[in-house]
Write an enzyme that holds these catalytic residues in place. Structure first.
Site, short mmCIF file in Angstrom:
data_model
loop_
_atom_site.label_atom_id
_atom_site.label_comp_id
_atom_site.label_asym_id
_atom_site.label_seq_id
_atom_site.Cartn_x
_atom_site.Cartn_y
_atom_site.Cartn_z
N SER A 52 -8.20 -0.34 -8.17
CA SER A 52 -9.55 -0.31 -7.57
C SER A 52 -10.66 -0.68 -8.56
O SER A 52 -11.74 -0.10 -8.54
CB SER A 52 -9.83 1.05 -6.93
N GLU A 98 4.15 -2.09 -6.49
CA GLU A 98 4.57 -2.62 -5.19
C GLU A 98 6.00 -3.17 -5.27
O GLU A 98 6.77 -3.08 -4.31
CB GLU A 98 3.58 -3.67 -4.69
N LYS A 148 -1.50 -10.98 -5.43
CA LYS A 148 -0.48 -10.39 -4.55
C LYS A 148 -0.07 -11.40 -3.47
O LYS A 148 0.09 -12.58 -3.76
CB LYS A 148 -1.00 -9.08 -3.94
N HIS A 164 5.53 -3.87 -11.33
CA HIS A 164 4.35 -3.50 -10.53
C HIS A 164 4.78 -2.46 -9.50
O HIS A 164 5.90 -2.52 -8.98
CB HIS A 164 3.77 -4.74 -9.84
N GLU A 198 -1.43 1.55 -14.28
CA GLU A 198 -1.85 1.46 -12.89
C GLU A 198 -1.43 2.71 -12.13
O GLU A 198 -0.32 2.74 -11.56
CB GLU A 198 -1.22 0.22 -12.25
N GLY A 255 -5.54 -0.12 -4.62
CA GLY A 255 -5.92 -0.50 -3.26
C GLY A 255 -6.54 0.63 -2.44
O GLY A 255 -6.65 0.51 -1.22
N ASN A 286 -4.54 -10.37 -9.96
CA ASN A 286 -3.27 -10.30 -9.24
C ASN A 286 -3.56 -10.57 -7.76
O ASN A 286 -4.04 -9.70 -7.05
CB ASN A 286 -2.67 -8.89 -9.44
P1 PGA Z 1 -6.29 -3.19 -6.60
O1 PGA Z 1 -4.83 -3.54 -7.15
O2 PGA Z 1 -7.29 -3.78 -7.55
O3 PGA Z 1 -6.35 -3.80 -5.24
O4 PGA Z 1 -6.39 -1.67 -6.57
C1 PGA Z 1 -4.51 -3.52 -8.50
C2 PGA Z 1 -3.07 -3.94 -8.72
O5 PGA Z 1 -2.21 -3.58 -7.90
O6 PGA Z 1 -2.76 -4.67 -9.67
#
Ligand code: PGA
Length: 250
Positions: free
Chosen positions: A210, A99, A13, A97, A168, A174, A11
């Protein structure tokens, strides 16, 4: 150990602009990895999506969208529909997601419509669910996840259509604070069990939050973790390639 190749979904983003997306993609392709051993999917920004799709067409790499809009076409400034994305060669889409939910205010109702639109358009939705740190501290993890699944899926006729779920936990996205693999495994089992109400076939459940080259093997070693959804570490050549090499070489 799973018989099937694990899902490894990148992803990107809004980390990469168009040029950066194409450079990273070509670094991945140029590594000539044994892509039979992973089910690699790349979720670039909408800006880079059609070029990424062109570059991987006919290869083992799948392309996904980071979001969809449900109405196929019309006066919806700023939106791109599931149907249009399907025409652009998209195979998967991230739906719900955190976000999208927490930064852009996407509701459970929106998630439901997007799931329906994906099934309608022939895109495999990757339904993202997960609890906040507060939910977890208050012992509401299971409640939150079951509710998100129910709101997303209740009343949909999924039949034989493919659907993927990504667990998630928000506190792990993150933050560098990845969920303990055994704890994630327990949640995945609960999700798989819950999914039986909505889908007759078995549903792959991926872990996200992460994930790094260092911890990825510990997730894939779990029975109910069929793959990973990677954000940050999928966006830099060193970490993205080392993740893939680790998974393939395991
Ligand atoms: P990350 O994000 O690996 O940066 O923690 C995962 C995600 O949001 O899909």
């Amino acid at each position: 150990m799973h018989m099937q190749a694990p899902y490894v979904f990148f992803n990107w983003k809004m980390y990469l602009n168009f040029a950066e997306s194409m450079i990273l993609l070509h670094e991945i392709i140029g590594e000539r990895l044994d892509l039979e051993k992973v089910h690699l999917g790349i979720f670039p920004s909408t800006l880079a999506l059609t070029e990424v799709e062109k570059a991987v067409r006919g290869s083992a790499i799948a392309v996904g969208a980071q979001n969809v809009y449900w109405t196929p076409k019309g006066a919806y400034t700023g939106a791109v529909s599931a149907h249009m994305l399907k025409e652009a060669g998209v195979q998967y889409a991230l739906i719900g997601h955190s976000e999208s939910r927490y930064v852009f205010g996407e509701s459970n109702d929106d998630v439901h419509k997007k799931m329906e639109a994906c099934f309608d358009a022939g895109i495999t939705p990757v339904l993202c669910v997960g609890e906040t740190a507060e939910d977890r501290a208050a012992g509401k993890r299971e409640y939150r996840i079951k509710k998100e699944l129910m709101k997303a899926l209740e009343g949909l006729e999924i039949g034989e259509k493919e659907v993927v779920v990504a667990y998630e936990p928000l506190w792990a996205i993150g933050t560098g604070e990845a969920c303990d693999p055994l704890e994630a495994e327990e949640v995945h089992r609960m999700i798989k069990d819950e999914m039986k109400q909505y889908v007759a076939h078995s549903v792959p459940v991926l872990y996200g939050g992460s994930v790094t080259a260092k911890n990825v093997v510990s997730y894939l070693a779990q029975d109910s973790i069929e793959g990973v959804l990677v954000g940050g570490d999928s966006t830099k050549p060193e970490t993205a390639l080392s993740l893939l090499q680790t998974i393939i070489g395991r």
